[in-house]
Scaffold this motif. Structure first.
Motif, PDB file in Angstrom:
ATOM      1  N   VAL A  37       0.835  -1.196   0.000  1.00 20.69           N
ATOM      2  CA  VAL A  37       0.000   0.000   0.000  1.00 20.69           C
ATOM      3  C   VAL A  37       0.874   1.252   0.000  1.00 20.69           C
ATOM      4  O   VAL A  37       0.670   2.169  -0.810  1.00 20.69           O
ATOM      5  CB  VAL A  37      -0.974  -0.003   1.200  1.00 20.69           C
ATOM      6  N   LEU A  38       1.858   1.314   0.884  1.00 24.57           N
ATOM      7  CA  LEU A  38       2.726   2.492   0.945  1.00 24.57           C
ATOM      8  C   LEU A  38       3.500   2.684  -0.353  1.00 24.57           C
ATOM      9  O   LEU A  38       3.657   3.808  -0.833  1.00 24.57           O
ATOM     10  CB  LEU A  38       3.687   2.393   2.119  1.00 24.57           C
ATOM     11  N   HIS A  39       3.972   1.604  -0.930  1.00 22.34           N
ATOM     12  CA  HIS A  39       4.743   1.709  -2.170  1.00 22.34           C
ATOM     13  C   HIS A  39       3.885   2.223  -3.324  1.00 22.34           C
ATOM     14  O   HIS A  39       4.366   2.967  -4.175  1.00 22.34           O
ATOM     15  CB  HIS A  39       5.337   0.349  -2.546  1.00 22.34           C
ATOM     16  N   ASN A  40       2.622   1.864  -3.350  1.00 21.87           N
ATOM     17  CA  ASN A  40       1.745   2.273  -4.438  1.00 21.87           C
ATOM     18  C   ASN A  40       1.020   3.587  -4.189  1.00 21.87           C
ATOM     19  O   ASN A  40       0.469   4.159  -5.120  1.00 21.87           O
ATOM     20  CB  ASN A  40       0.743   1.166  -4.749  1.00 21.87           C
ATOM     21  N   LEU A  41       0.985   4.060  -2.968  1.00 20.04           N
ATOM     22  CA  LEU A  41       0.276   5.296  -2.648  1.00 20.04           C
ATOM     23  C   LEU A  41       1.199   6.458  -2.322  1.00 20.04           C
ATOM     24  O   LEU A  41       0.790   7.614  -2.406  1.00 20.04           O
ATOM     25  CB  LEU A  41      -0.688   5.071  -1.487  1.00 20.04           C
ATOM     26  N   THR A  42       2.415   6.156  -1.922  1.00 21.67           N
ATOM     27  CA  THR A  42       3.397   7.199  -1.618  1.00 21.67           C
ATOM     28  C   THR A  42       4.740   6.759  -2.184  1.00 21.67           C
ATOM     29  O   THR A  42       4.892   5.646  -2.657  1.00 21.67           O
ATOM     30  CB  THR A  42       3.548   7.421  -0.102  1.00 21.67           C
ATOM     31  N   GLY A  43       5.687   7.621  -2.091  1.00 23.19           N
ATOM     32  CA  GLY A  43       7.022   7.271  -2.545  1.00 23.19           C
ATOM     33  C   GLY A  43       8.000   8.389  -2.252  1.00 23.19           C
ATOM     34  O   GLY A  43       7.626   9.451  -1.742  1.00 23.19           O
ATOM     35  N   LEU A  44       9.227   8.140  -2.585  1.00 27.72           N
ATOM     36  CA  LEU A  44      10.285   9.131  -2.453  1.00 27.72           C
ATOM     37  C   LEU A  44      10.960   9.271  -3.802  1.00 27.72           C
ATOM     38  O   LEU A  44      11.071   8.308  -4.559  1.00 27.72           O
ATOM     39  CB  LEU A  44      11.321   8.683  -1.421  1.00 27.72           C
ATOM     40  N   THR A  45      11.395  10.468  -4.106  1.00 28.29           N
ATOM     41  CA  THR A  45      12.193  10.680  -5.304  1.00 28.29           C
ATOM     42  C   THR A  45      13.235  11.741  -5.017  1.00 28.29           C
ATOM     43  O   THR A  45      13.055  12.567  -4.127  1.00 28.29           O
ATOM     44  CB  THR A  45      11.314  11.073  -6.521  1.00 28.29           C
ATOM     45  N   ARG A  46      14.318  11.676  -5.755  1.00 27.16           N
ATOM     46  CA  ARG A  46      15.424  12.614  -5.563  1.00 27.16           C
ATOM     47  C   ARG A  46      15.502  13.535  -6.779  1.00 27.16           C
ATOM     48  O   ARG A  46      15.420  13.076  -7.912  1.00 27.16           O
ATOM     49  CB  ARG A  46      16.733  11.856  -5.402  1.00 27.16           C
ATOM     50  N   GLN A  57      16.363  22.038  -4.745  1.00 22.20           N
ATOM     51  CA  GLN A  57      17.767  22.031  -5.108  1.00 22.20           C
ATOM     52  C   GLN A  57      18.193  20.641  -5.577  1.00 22.20           C
ATOM     53  O   GLN A  57      17.526  19.651  -5.312  1.00 22.20           O
ATOM     54  CB  GLN A  57      18.642  22.448  -3.910  1.00 22.20           C
ATOM     55  N   ASN A  58      19.322  20.599  -6.267  1.00 21.61           N
ATOM     56  CA  ASN A  58      19.918  19.337  -6.681  1.00 21.61           C
ATOM     57  C   ASN A  58      20.137  18.476  -5.436  1.00 21.61           C
ATOM     58  O   ASN A  58      20.727  18.931  -4.454  1.00 21.61           O
ATOM     59  CB  ASN A  58      21.247  19.602  -7.393  1.00 21.61           C
ATOM     60  N   TYR A 170       2.523  13.465  -7.161  1.00 23.47           N
ATOM     61  CA  TYR A 170       2.619  14.878  -6.807  1.00 23.47           C
ATOM     62  C   TYR A 170       3.631  15.022  -5.675  1.00 23.47           C
ATOM     63  O   TYR A 170       3.575  14.285  -4.692  1.00 23.47           O
ATOM     64  CB  TYR A 170       1.265  15.403  -6.319  1.00 23.47           C
ATOM     65  N   ALA A 171       4.519  15.987  -5.801  1.00 22.30           N
ATOM     66  CA  ALA A 171       5.488  16.250  -4.734  1.00 22.30           C
ATOM     67  C   ALA A 171       4.760  16.968  -3.596  1.00 22.30           C
ATOM     68  O   ALA A 171       4.207  18.048  -3.796  1.00 22.30           O
ATOM     69  CB  ALA A 171       6.636  17.101  -5.259  1.00 22.30           C
ATOM     70  N   LEU A 172       4.736  16.335  -2.422  1.00 24.52           N
ATOM     71  CA  LEU A 172       4.060  16.936  -1.268  1.00 24.52           C
ATOM     72  C   LEU A 172       4.962  17.922  -0.550  1.00 24.52           C
ATOM     73  O   LEU A 172       4.541  19.014  -0.186  1.00 24.52           O
ATOM     74  CB  LEU A 172       3.632  15.852  -0.277  1.00 24.52           C
ATOM     75  N   MET A 173       6.202  17.485  -0.298  1.00 25.83           N
ATOM     76  CA  MET A 173       7.154  18.331   0.430  1.00 25.83           C
ATOM     77  C   MET A 173       8.559  17.816   0.197  1.00 25.83           C
ATOM     78  O   MET A 173       8.749  16.678  -0.207  1.00 25.83           O
ATOM     79  CB  MET A 173       6.846  18.355   1.923  1.00 25.83           C
ATOM     80  N   SER A 174       9.495  18.667   0.474  1.00 25.18           N
ATOM     81  CA  SER A 174      10.891  18.262   0.425  1.00 25.18           C
ATOM     82  C   SER A 174      11.264  17.758   1.812  1.00 25.18           C
ATOM     83  O   SER A 174      11.066  18.455   2.805  1.00 25.18           O
ATOM     84  CB  SER A 174      11.771  19.456   0.035  1.00 25.18           C
ATOM     85  N   LEU A 175      11.769  16.533   1.876  1.00 23.23           N
ATOM     86  CA  LEU A 175      12.181  15.971   3.166  1.00 23.23           C
ATOM     87  C   LEU A 175      13.621  16.349   3.491  1.00 23.23           C
ATOM     88  O   LEU A 175      13.966  16.538   4.646  1.00 23.23           O
ATOM     89  CB  LEU A 175      12.029  14.448   3.147  1.00 23.23           C
ATOM     90  N   ILE A 176      14.475  16.410   2.464  1.00 21.99           N
ATOM     91  CA  ILE A 176      15.877  16.796   2.651  1.00 21.99           C
ATOM     92  C   ILE A 176      16.199  17.813   1.576  1.00 21.99           C
ATOM     93  O   ILE A 176      16.250  17.456   0.403  1.00 21.99           O
ATOM     94  CB  ILE A 176      16.828  15.593   2.532  1.00 21.99           C
TER      95      ILE A 176
END
Length: 187
Positions: A37-46, A57-58, A170-176
């Motif tokens: 569920v988490l993998h298909n509903l949320t994710g991380l990208t750089r 930022q990069n 959709y990008a929700l927020m920047s974590l780092i």
């Protein structure tokens, strides 16, 4: 009467082992369901590159919302993750216009349907672009860094408008680094 019949200990021990094993099986199954569920509903990208400067930022790590893809249409100002088969990789861009809109860039100012956008989140000045009408199932996306050549986006004929099915989240927020992603002003 046998000794096993008199001693309830072996049977209780077997029941305890069986219930302990069943508890572990339930735990692993529940964990697998949660991960799917988490993998298909949320994710991380750089973020790779400077096309979204100054907003992202990069190297920024983004929390991605994939669930919204099923419940609503993209909106102006949303920062989206685009996977285009022509590119072979994903890009992070901001939605400037949706299906049916007319987009033009004149004297470095972006106009949507003849109205100039108040883009306080951008950097650089874009080259002029003749008016373009966005297809009904397409989106016009652009990087926040509008310096010519800094962003591969809908202003570039190599990419052009992107189909809504190419939006992967959709990008929700920047974590780092940790911060909220700015939206355009509503005028």
């Amino acid at each position: 009467m046998s000794e096993e019949a008199l001693d309830p200990q072996p049977r209780a021990s077997a029941v305890k082992k069986k219930s302990g094993l069943w508890g572990w099986i339930r735990f692993v199954l529940l964990l697998a369901v949660v991960m799917i569920v988490l993998h298909n509903l949320t994710g991380l990208t750089r973020v790779s590159g400077h096309s979204m400067d100054p907003t992202l930022q990069n190297g920024s790590v983004l929390l991605v919302n994939k669930l919204s893809l099923f419940f609503g249409a993209p909106e102006y100002g949303d920062v989206v993750i685009v996977k285009d088969d022509r590119l072979g990789y994903t890009i992070v861009k901001r939605i400037i216009a949706v299906g049916g809109d007319r987009v033009e860039i004149r004297d470095g100012v972006t106009y949507v349907n003849g109205v100039p956008l108040a883009e306080l989140y951008t950097y650089g000045t874009s080259e002029d672009m003749a008016e373009l009408t966005v297809g009904m199932d397409d989106l016009f996306v652009a990087g926040d860094n509008r310096t010519p050549g800094a962003s591969l986006d809908s202003r570039d004929p190599k990419l052009g408008t992107v189909h809504m099915s190419d939006i992967k989240g959709y990008a929700l927020m920047s974590l780092i680094p940790f911060h909220k992603i700015s939206k355009p002003l509503k005028l």
